[in-house]
Design a protein around this motif. Sequence first.
Motif, PDB file in Angstrom:
ATOM      1  N   GLN A 215      42.185 -15.034 -21.315  1.00  0.00           N
ATOM      2  CA  GLN A 215      43.385 -15.839 -21.158  1.00  0.00           C
ATOM      3  C   GLN A 215      43.680 -16.005 -19.676  1.00  0.00           C
ATOM      4  O   GLN A 215      43.387 -15.138 -18.864  1.00  0.00           O
ATOM      5  CB  GLN A 215      44.574 -15.176 -21.839  1.00  0.00           C
ATOM      6  CG  GLN A 215      45.841 -15.991 -21.719  1.00  0.00           C
ATOM      7  CD  GLN A 215      47.045 -15.329 -22.348  1.00  0.00           C
ATOM      8  OE1 GLN A 215      47.023 -14.165 -22.685  1.00  0.00           O
ATOM      9  NE2 GLN A 215      48.108 -16.094 -22.489  1.00  0.00           N
ATOM     10  N   THR A 216      44.316 -17.153 -19.336  1.00  0.00           N
ATOM     11  CA  THR A 216      44.737 -17.425 -17.969  1.00  0.00           C
ATOM     12  C   THR A 216      46.232 -17.710 -17.952  1.00  0.00           C
ATOM     13  O   THR A 216      46.747 -18.413 -18.822  1.00  0.00           O
ATOM     14  CB  THR A 216      44.003 -18.658 -17.394  1.00  0.00           C
ATOM     15  OG1 THR A 216      42.604 -18.431 -17.475  1.00  0.00           O
ATOM     16  CG2 THR A 216      44.394 -18.922 -15.952  1.00  0.00           C
ATOM     17  N   VAL A 217      46.922 -17.169 -16.971  1.00  0.00           N
ATOM     18  CA  VAL A 217      48.308 -17.509 -16.675  1.00  0.00           C
ATOM     19  C   VAL A 217      48.253 -18.276 -15.364  1.00  0.00           C
ATOM     20  O   VAL A 217      47.654 -17.814 -14.390  1.00  0.00           O
ATOM     21  CB  VAL A 217      49.183 -16.246 -16.557  1.00  0.00           C
ATOM     22  CG1 VAL A 217      50.606 -16.612 -16.204  1.00  0.00           C
ATOM     23  CG2 VAL A 217      49.120 -15.449 -17.851  1.00  0.00           C
ATOM     24  N   PHE A 218      48.923 -19.457 -15.295  1.00  0.00           N
ATOM     25  CA  PHE A 218      48.594 -20.461 -14.306  1.00  0.00           C
ATOM     26  C   PHE A 218      49.841 -21.157 -13.742  1.00  0.00           C
ATOM     27  O   PHE A 218      50.161 -22.270 -14.139  1.00  0.00           O
ATOM     28  CB  PHE A 218      47.688 -21.451 -15.034  1.00  0.00           C
ATOM     29  CG  PHE A 218      46.936 -22.452 -14.233  1.00  0.00           C
ATOM     30  CD1 PHE A 218      46.725 -22.326 -12.882  1.00  0.00           C
ATOM     31  CD2 PHE A 218      46.407 -23.550 -14.878  1.00  0.00           C
ATOM     32  CE1 PHE A 218      46.008 -23.269 -12.174  1.00  0.00           C
ATOM     33  CE2 PHE A 218      45.693 -24.511 -14.199  1.00  0.00           C
ATOM     34  CZ  PHE A 218      45.490 -24.362 -12.833  1.00  0.00           C
TER      35      PHE A 218
ATOM     36  N   PHE B 230      45.844 -16.106 -12.785  1.00  0.00           N
ATOM     37  CA  PHE B 230      45.343 -14.782 -13.110  1.00  0.00           C
ATOM     38  C   PHE B 230      44.656 -14.894 -14.459  1.00  0.00           C
ATOM     39  O   PHE B 230      45.268 -15.298 -15.450  1.00  0.00           O
ATOM     40  CB  PHE B 230      46.463 -13.742 -13.166  1.00  0.00           C
ATOM     41  CG  PHE B 230      45.956 -12.375 -13.526  1.00  0.00           C
ATOM     42  CD1 PHE B 230      45.166 -11.664 -12.633  1.00  0.00           C
ATOM     43  CD2 PHE B 230      46.241 -11.804 -14.750  1.00  0.00           C
ATOM     44  CE1 PHE B 230      44.672 -10.410 -12.952  1.00  0.00           C
ATOM     45  CE2 PHE B 230      45.756 -10.551 -15.086  1.00  0.00           C
ATOM     46  CZ  PHE B 230      44.976  -9.850 -14.183  1.00  0.00           C
ATOM     47  N   THR B 231      43.373 -14.561 -14.490  1.00  0.00           N
ATOM     48  CA  THR B 231      42.571 -14.630 -15.711  1.00  0.00           C
ATOM     49  C   THR B 231      42.077 -13.229 -16.047  1.00  0.00           C
ATOM     50  O   THR B 231      41.664 -12.484 -15.160  1.00  0.00           O
ATOM     51  CB  THR B 231      41.355 -15.560 -15.500  1.00  0.00           C
ATOM     52  OG1 THR B 231      41.810 -16.848 -15.137  1.00  0.00           O
ATOM     53  CG2 THR B 231      40.511 -15.658 -16.746  1.00  0.00           C
ATOM     54  N   TYR B 232      42.135 -12.892 -17.314  1.00  0.00           N
ATOM     55  CA  TYR B 232      41.587 -11.607 -17.751  1.00  0.00           C
ATOM     56  C   TYR B 232      40.819 -11.829 -19.045  1.00  0.00           C
ATOM     57  O   TYR B 232      41.112 -12.752 -19.802  1.00  0.00           O
ATOM     58  CB  TYR B 232      42.679 -10.547 -17.919  1.00  0.00           C
ATOM     59  CG  TYR B 232      43.785 -10.955 -18.860  1.00  0.00           C
ATOM     60  CD1 TYR B 232      43.742 -10.590 -20.200  1.00  0.00           C
ATOM     61  CD2 TYR B 232      44.865 -11.712 -18.412  1.00  0.00           C
ATOM     62  CE1 TYR B 232      44.755 -10.962 -21.062  1.00  0.00           C
ATOM     63  CE2 TYR B 232      45.877 -12.090 -19.264  1.00  0.00           C
ATOM     64  CZ  TYR B 232      45.811 -11.706 -20.595  1.00  0.00           C
ATOM     65  OH  TYR B 232      46.821 -12.087 -21.446  1.00  0.00           O
ATOM     66  N   HIS B 233      39.817 -10.998 -19.255  1.00  0.00           N
ATOM     67  CA  HIS B 233      38.934 -11.156 -20.412  1.00  0.00           C
ATOM     68  C   HIS B 233      38.750  -9.839 -21.144  1.00  0.00           C
ATOM     69  O   HIS B 233      38.915  -8.764 -20.561  1.00  0.00           O
ATOM     70  CB  HIS B 233      37.561 -11.685 -19.966  1.00  0.00           C
ATOM     71  CG  HIS B 233      37.629 -13.091 -19.492  1.00  0.00           C
ATOM     72  ND1 HIS B 233      37.893 -13.420 -18.178  1.00  0.00           N
ATOM     73  CD2 HIS B 233      37.506 -14.256 -20.145  1.00  0.00           C
ATOM     74  CE1 HIS B 233      37.921 -14.730 -18.058  1.00  0.00           C
ATOM     75  NE2 HIS B 233      37.681 -15.260 -19.234  1.00  0.00           N
ATOM     76  N   ALA B 234      38.363  -9.946 -22.398  1.00  0.00           N
ATOM     77  CA  ALA B 234      38.037  -8.775 -23.202  1.00  0.00           C
ATOM     78  C   ALA B 234      36.745  -8.146 -22.672  1.00  0.00           C
ATOM     79  O   ALA B 234      36.060  -8.729 -21.831  1.00  0.00           O
ATOM     80  CB  ALA B 234      37.862  -9.193 -24.663  1.00  0.00           C
TER      81      ALA B 234
ATOM     82  N   GLN C 210      40.386 -12.029 -12.724  1.00  0.00           N
ATOM     83  CA  GLN C 210      40.248 -12.933 -11.579  1.00  0.00           C
ATOM     84  C   GLN C 210      41.629 -13.391 -11.127  1.00  0.00           C
ATOM     85  O   GLN C 210      42.432 -13.852 -11.925  1.00  0.00           O
ATOM     86  CB  GLN C 210      39.403 -14.149 -11.981  1.00  0.00           C
ATOM     87  CG  GLN C 210      39.342 -15.250 -10.962  1.00  0.00           C
ATOM     88  CD  GLN C 210      38.291 -15.017  -9.907  1.00  0.00           C
ATOM     89  OE1 GLN C 210      37.506 -14.094  -9.996  1.00  0.00           O
ATOM     90  NE2 GLN C 210      38.276 -15.848  -8.897  1.00  0.00           N
ATOM     91  N   LEU C 211      41.886 -13.256  -9.839  1.00  0.00           N
ATOM     92  CA  LEU C 211      43.099 -13.764  -9.213  1.00  0.00           C
ATOM     93  C   LEU C 211      42.660 -14.824  -8.209  1.00  0.00           C
ATOM     94  O   LEU C 211      41.778 -14.567  -7.393  1.00  0.00           O
ATOM     95  CB  LEU C 211      43.847 -12.633  -8.494  1.00  0.00           C
ATOM     96  CG  LEU C 211      45.113 -13.007  -7.745  1.00  0.00           C
ATOM     97  CD1 LEU C 211      46.172 -13.527  -8.699  1.00  0.00           C
ATOM     98  CD2 LEU C 211      45.628 -11.804  -6.978  1.00  0.00           C
ATOM     99  N   SER C 212      43.251 -16.028  -8.291  1.00  0.00           N
ATOM    100  CA  SER C 212      42.813 -17.120  -7.429  1.00  0.00           C
ATOM    101  C   SER C 212      44.001 -17.926  -6.926  1.00  0.00           C
ATOM    102  O   SER C 212      44.995 -18.097  -7.642  1.00  0.00           O
ATOM    103  CB  SER C 212      41.872 -18.045  -8.206  1.00  0.00           C
ATOM    104  OG  SER C 212      41.400 -19.091  -7.385  1.00  0.00           O
TER     105      SER C 212
ATOM    106  N   LEU D 238      39.806 -13.320  -5.988  1.00  0.00           N
ATOM    107  CA  LEU D 238      39.317 -11.953  -6.016  1.00  0.00           C
ATOM    108  C   LEU D 238      38.945 -11.640  -7.455  1.00  0.00           C
ATOM    109  O   LEU D 238      39.801 -11.695  -8.345  1.00  0.00           O
ATOM    110  CB  LEU D 238      40.370 -10.975  -5.519  1.00  0.00           C
ATOM    111  CG  LEU D 238      39.996  -9.496  -5.589  1.00  0.00           C
ATOM    112  CD1 LEU D 238      38.806  -9.186  -4.689  1.00  0.00           C
ATOM    113  CD2 LEU D 238      41.192  -8.632  -5.226  1.00  0.00           C
ATOM    114  N   MET D 239      37.656 -11.370  -7.687  1.00  0.00           N
ATOM    115  CA  MET D 239      37.188 -10.962  -9.004  1.00  0.00           C
ATOM    116  C   MET D 239      37.144  -9.444  -9.028  1.00  0.00           C
ATOM    117  O   MET D 239      36.547  -8.821  -8.147  1.00  0.00           O
ATOM    118  CB  MET D 239      35.797 -11.527  -9.283  1.00  0.00           C
ATOM    119  CG  MET D 239      35.259 -11.145 -10.644  1.00  0.00           C
ATOM    120  SD  MET D 239      33.572 -11.724 -10.914  1.00  0.00           S
ATOM    121  CE  MET D 239      33.854 -13.477 -10.980  1.00  0.00           C
ATOM    122  N   MET D 240      37.805  -8.869 -10.007  1.00  0.00           N
ATOM    123  CA  MET D 240      37.845  -7.417 -10.159  1.00  0.00           C
ATOM    124  C   MET D 240      37.191  -7.058 -11.485  1.00  0.00           C
ATOM    125  O   MET D 240      37.470  -7.690 -12.501  1.00  0.00           O
ATOM    126  CB  MET D 240      39.289  -6.928 -10.140  1.00  0.00           C
ATOM    127  CG  MET D 240      40.014  -7.293  -8.853  1.00  0.00           C
ATOM    128  SD  MET D 240      41.802  -7.402  -9.058  1.00  0.00           S
ATOM    129  CE  MET D 240      41.978  -8.975  -9.885  1.00  0.00           C
TER     130      MET D 240
END
Length: 182
Positions: free
Chosen positions: A22-25, A40-44, A78-80, A107-109
Amino acid sequence: MATDVSILHNFDGQQEFTVAGQTVFPQWHFDKKNTVYAWFTYHANARYKSTITATAKSPSTQPQSFSFTNESSMRLRQLSFGFKRYLIGSYENLEKLNVYVAGGFGLMMGTATNNFSTYIDTALYNVQSNAVHGTGDFKRLTFDITGGVEFPIAYEIFVYSEVRMYLPTTDYPSRYLMKSSN
């Protein structure tokens, strides 16, 4: 403000996976065509298996080499921050399709876990790709490229679709990744 359901696919042959996220944008519009964004995107957890070879450090060690299975998982966030430009339409166009491109820096974490199917004595054997058993974190600075379309369905509510590429700009090798580049 936008949010979405996303699919992340890693095309790397050693760590290939597909996973939902999901992304919050949030977006700030300077004029009808130009927008600054943050996302901010995060994945399972992505899961993949690979076959690894361990080779003996000494000619007297037997066997000289053997293969084993590595079950891995990886979780990416991911934060962009960047700039979006509408090529067709604008952010306030409520009547037809809008097309845009975007670019930014991020920044990919990530967190990666390796579970070897057998115990490896690292005093006697070198492990292919220098992968290690266990869990570790990594970070990469990225250049982010996006192409997208959006279609209005109701007052200031849009359905959109994007294709994004995160291109690494730095290399932070991680011993928990089978392949630490790109």
